[in-house]
Write an enzyme that holds these catalytic residues in place. Structure first.
Site, PDB file in Angstrom:
ATOM      1  N   CYS A  20       0.878  -1.178   0.000  1.00  0.00           N
ATOM      2  CA  CYS A  20       0.000   0.000   0.000  1.00  0.00           C
ATOM      3  C   CYS A  20       0.916   1.230   0.000  1.00  0.00           C
ATOM      4  CB  CYS A  20      -0.851  -0.001   1.268  1.00  0.00           C
ATOM      5  SG  CYS A  20       0.174   0.016   2.743  1.00  0.00           S
ATOM      6  N   HIS A  50       5.488  -5.630   8.651  1.00  0.00           N
ATOM      7  CA  HIS A  50       5.517  -7.042   9.036  1.00  0.00           C
ATOM      8  C   HIS A  50       5.840  -7.931   7.846  1.00  0.00           C
ATOM      9  CE1 HIS A  50       3.164  -6.426  12.986  1.00  0.00           C
ATOM     10  NE2 HIS A  50       4.413  -6.717  13.238  1.00  0.00           N
ATOM     11  N   CYS A 104       2.696   5.565   9.092  1.00  0.00           N
ATOM     12  CA  CYS A 104       1.785   5.793   7.970  1.00  0.00           C
ATOM     13  C   CYS A 104       0.845   6.958   8.331  1.00  0.00           C
ATOM     14  CB  CYS A 104       0.982   4.529   7.695  1.00  0.00           C
ATOM     15  SG  CYS A 104      -0.317   4.819   6.479  1.00  0.00           S
ATOM     16  N   HIS A 132      -0.771  -5.712  19.135  1.00  0.00           N
ATOM     17  CA  HIS A 132      -0.239  -5.248  17.849  1.00  0.00           C
ATOM     18  C   HIS A 132       0.421  -3.879  18.050  1.00  0.00           C
ATOM     19  CE1 HIS A 132      -0.113  -3.754  13.731  1.00  0.00           C
ATOM     20  NE2 HIS A 132      -0.213  -5.011  13.343  1.00  0.00           N
ATOM     21  N   GLU A 134       0.700  -1.220  16.323  1.00  0.00           N
ATOM     22  CA  GLU A 134      -0.115  -0.040  15.976  1.00  0.00           C
ATOM     23  C   GLU A 134      -1.098   0.278  17.108  1.00  0.00           C
ATOM     24  OE1 GLU A 134      -2.397  -0.206  12.243  1.00  0.00           O
ATOM     25  OE2 GLU A 134      -3.895   1.047  13.233  1.00  0.00           O
ATOM     26  N   THR A 176      -6.301   0.329  11.899  1.00  0.00           N
ATOM     27  CA  THR A 176      -6.463   0.570  10.446  1.00  0.00           C
ATOM     28  C   THR A 176      -6.685  -0.687   9.617  1.00  0.00           C
ATOM     29  OG1 THR A 176      -4.071   0.482  10.204  1.00  0.00           O
ATOM     30  CG2 THR A 176      -5.056   2.673  10.425  1.00  0.00           C
ATOM     31  N   CYS A 204      -8.288   1.803   7.207  1.00  0.00           N
ATOM     32  CA  CYS A 204      -7.737   2.592   6.104  1.00  0.00           C
ATOM     33  C   CYS A 204      -8.307   2.118   4.765  1.00  0.00           C
ATOM     34  CB  CYS A 204      -6.209   2.563   6.122  1.00  0.00           C
ATOM     35  SG  CYS A 204      -5.516   1.058   5.471  1.00  0.00           S
ATOM     36  N   ASN A 234      -3.207  -7.244   8.349  1.00  0.00           N
ATOM     37  CA  ASN A 234      -4.085  -7.138   7.170  1.00  0.00           C
ATOM     38  C   ASN A 234      -4.027  -8.394   6.314  1.00  0.00           C
ATOM     39  OD1 ASN A 234      -2.434  -6.467   4.528  1.00  0.00           O
ATOM     40  ND2 ASN A 234      -1.416  -5.410   6.207  1.00  0.00           N
ATOM     41  N   SER A 277       1.787  -5.559   3.113  1.00  0.00           N
ATOM     42  CA  SER A 277       3.222  -5.557   3.409  1.00  0.00           C
ATOM     43  C   SER A 277       3.972  -6.617   2.604  1.00  0.00           C
ATOM     44  CB  SER A 277       3.425  -5.778   4.910  1.00  0.00           C
ATOM     45  OG  SER A 277       2.685  -6.907   5.336  1.00  0.00           O
TER      46      SER A 277
HETATM   47  S1  SF4 Z   1      -2.555   2.044   7.616  1.00  0.00           S
HETATM   48 FE1  SF4 Z   1      -3.252   1.232   5.687  1.00  0.00          FE
HETATM   49  S2  SF4 Z   1      -2.197   2.490   4.152  1.00  0.00           S
HETATM   50 FE2  SF4 Z   1      -1.117   2.740   6.099  1.00  0.00          FE
HETATM   51  S3  SF4 Z   1       0.511   1.200   6.129  1.00  0.00           S
HETATM   52 FE3  SF4 Z   1      -1.237   0.297   7.167  1.00  0.00          FE
HETATM   53  S4  SF4 Z   1      -2.316  -0.825   5.539  1.00  0.00           S
HETATM   54 FE4  SF4 Z   1      -0.945   0.637   4.536  1.00  0.00          FE
END
Ligand code: SF4
Length: 299
Positions: A20, A50, A104, A132, A134, A176, A204, A234, A277
């Site tokens: 992405c 990752h 990001c 995680h 994030e 996200t 996202c 993801n 990723s």
């Molecule tokens: S938030 Fe979405 S656009 Fe940003 S790195 Fe993660 S998957 Fe990619």
């Protein structure tokens, strides 16, 4: 006599698969930083994205991944796409190294929303996986004002009804890369008991579009192959949404296709998708290998 089985394979790649914009930006910027500073030590705090293949590639270029902030840190420290907590940023500031933040922009937006909600007196709920990176960083941003809560499932939400009743104002953000369905399952549980509720759907666009493209392709395929790290949220979610629709295989590299040789040999239409990723070279190697398996000679 050997029988040649050549099921002309119909291999299709999802309209959106692989890197992405957030991942692409982070990988390209990290490489550029090292190229422009060949003599300076360059570190990434935690895996940039990752994917082990990408980490190895960066390591070979002299960009080192470290799990925690070392005692002595000189040079340049890159913040991964998943972001970092305010405490980590503060600690890095004291080390005297130059910090390049490649969080990001979509993740940054969630951090900001969580922080703003908390500062306005909302009890912040982060929907996502508690361990995680994030989610850890998003939670830490909200926690600067008051302690937030991470909820990963409808079942967990049901166990926390007491908390939803206790707070007058509840604000929700979501990791996200979460599944839209998980968001839809959890929100009604909170809504039923909250007094005032503010919800931001912060999944996202890249995640949403990749999930949609994968499901569309699954309609036209007999078997789906998901390429990417098992640690990637993801990527694992792609496999999760595809499994109820079609036979789905989640692999990290072309070598793992060996375990599914017979299935591939006997499947005419194969759909391939990949997490945000997963680098192009891994996707291409997998597609090429599927084609080769179809042409293999069977005794
Ligand atoms: S938030 Fe979405 S656009 Fe940003 S790195 Fe993660 S998957 Fe990619």
């Amino acid at each position: 006599m050997a029988t040649v089985i050549n099921h002309a394979k119909d291999i299709k790649l999802a309209k959106l698969a692989g890197f992405c914009y957030g991942v692409k930006r982070a990988v390209e910027e990290s490489i550029r930083i090292k190229e422009e500073n060949p003599q300076t030590p360059v570190y990434i705090l935690g895996q940039l994205i990752h994917n082990n293949q990408v980490s190895k590639q960066l390591e070979s270029l002299g960009i080192h991944t470290v799990d925690k902030i070392p005692e002595k840190m000189e040079g340049i420290c890159i913040i991964r796409t998943h972001g970092a907590s305010p405490q980590i940023m503060e600690e890095l500031g004291k080390k005297g190294c130059k910090v390049v933040d490649l969080t990001c922009p979509d993740v940054k937006r969630v951090q900001d929303k969580a922080k703003t909600l908390a500062s306005e007196g909302y009890k912040v709920i982060v929907i996502g996986k508690a361990d995680h990176p994030e989610v850890i960083a998003i939670k830490a941003h909200a926690d600067c004002y008051s302690e937030s809560l991470v909820i990963s499932s409808k079942e967990q939400a049901e166990k926390n009804i007491g908390i939803f009743k206790k707070y007058k104002k509840i604000g929700v953000v979501i990791q996200t890369t979460q599944l839209v369905d998980n968001f839809k399952r959890i929100i009604p549980v909170i809504a039923e008991h909250a007094n005032e509720l503010k919800v931001y759907n912060t999944i996202c666009d890249a995640t949403f579009k990749r999930q949609k493209a994968a499901m569309e392709l699954a309609n036209a395929a007999d078997v789906m192959i998901v390429a990417g790290s098992r640690e990637s949220a993801n990527t694992t979610h792609l496999a999760e949404i595809l499994k109820p629709l079609k036979t789905t295989i989640h692999i990290e590299n072309k070598e793992e296709l060996d375990n599914y040789r017979d299935l591939i040999l006997n499947t005419p239409k194969i759909g391939v998708t990949a997490g945000a990723s997963t680098p192009d070279f891994v996707i291409n190697e997998i597609i090429e290998e599927i084609g080769k398996i179809g042409e293999k000679t069977r005794e």
